[in-house]
Design a protein around this motif. Sequence first.
Motif, PDB file in Angstrom:
ATOM      1  N   THR A 127      -8.810   9.930  -9.404  1.00 16.49           N
ATOM      2  CA  THR A 127      -8.610   8.491  -9.251  1.00 16.49           C
ATOM      3  C   THR A 127      -7.190   8.312  -8.739  1.00 16.49           C
ATOM      4  O   THR A 127      -6.239   8.787  -9.359  1.00 16.49           O
ATOM      5  N   ILE A 128      -7.043   7.666  -7.605  1.00 14.15           N
ATOM      6  CA  ILE A 128      -5.740   7.544  -6.959  1.00 14.15           C
ATOM      7  C   ILE A 128      -5.320   6.084  -6.939  1.00 14.15           C
ATOM      8  O   ILE A 128      -6.036   5.227  -6.417  1.00 14.15           O
ATOM      9  N   SER A 129      -4.154   5.805  -7.518  1.00 17.63           N
ATOM     10  CA  SER A 129      -3.609   4.447  -7.463  1.00 17.63           C
ATOM     11  C   SER A 129      -3.022   4.221  -6.078  1.00 17.63           C
ATOM     12  O   SER A 129      -2.495   5.137  -5.455  1.00 17.63           O
ATOM     13  N   THR A 130      -3.112   2.998  -5.608  1.00 20.37           N
ATOM     14  CA  THR A 130      -2.608   2.652  -4.287  1.00 20.37           C
ATOM     15  C   THR A 130      -1.939   1.284  -4.358  1.00 20.37           C
ATOM     16  O   THR A 130      -2.074   0.589  -5.355  1.00 20.37           O
ATOM     17  N   THR A 131      -1.235   0.949  -3.327  1.00 17.53           N
ATOM     18  CA  THR A 131      -0.572  -0.349  -3.255  1.00 17.53           C
ATOM     19  C   THR A 131      -1.322  -1.221  -2.268  1.00 17.53           C
ATOM     20  O   THR A 131      -1.507  -0.838  -1.110  1.00 17.53           O
TER      21      THR A 131
END
Length: 130
Positions: A39-43
């Motif tokens: 799971t990759i957090s992004t802006t």
Amino acid sequence: MLGLKKRIFERKADQFVSSADTEIKILFSSENPSMLGKTISTTALELSPKSLRLEVGYPIEIDSVLDIVVHVNNTGKEYYLTGNVRWRIPSKSDQFHIGLVLRERSDVVSDLKDWKHDFEDNFTGHRHAS
């Protein structure tokens, strides 16, 4: 490429809203096997009812299908959405900006209809007539 950049940055201001007070995570990416299970957090840079502009730290392939979850902090709502990466350009901070066009999928539950319906309430402060 110049034409694409021109179209991206010369859009009408009212098409997108600020992504302040949102958190977005990438749950799945079809063309990027190294992301499987992560799971990759992004802006989020800009949001609209039909698309998002994201800043990511990974060169996600154009035409990738992304499953994401958008958490709207001021309402506590979460939206599970799917989209196709239509473009990718490098950013000044060694990241990448991607354009994600949202769509329905037949094999995955999606909150796209709710996302579109709730968009004005969530981000513009205008009440949407039910």
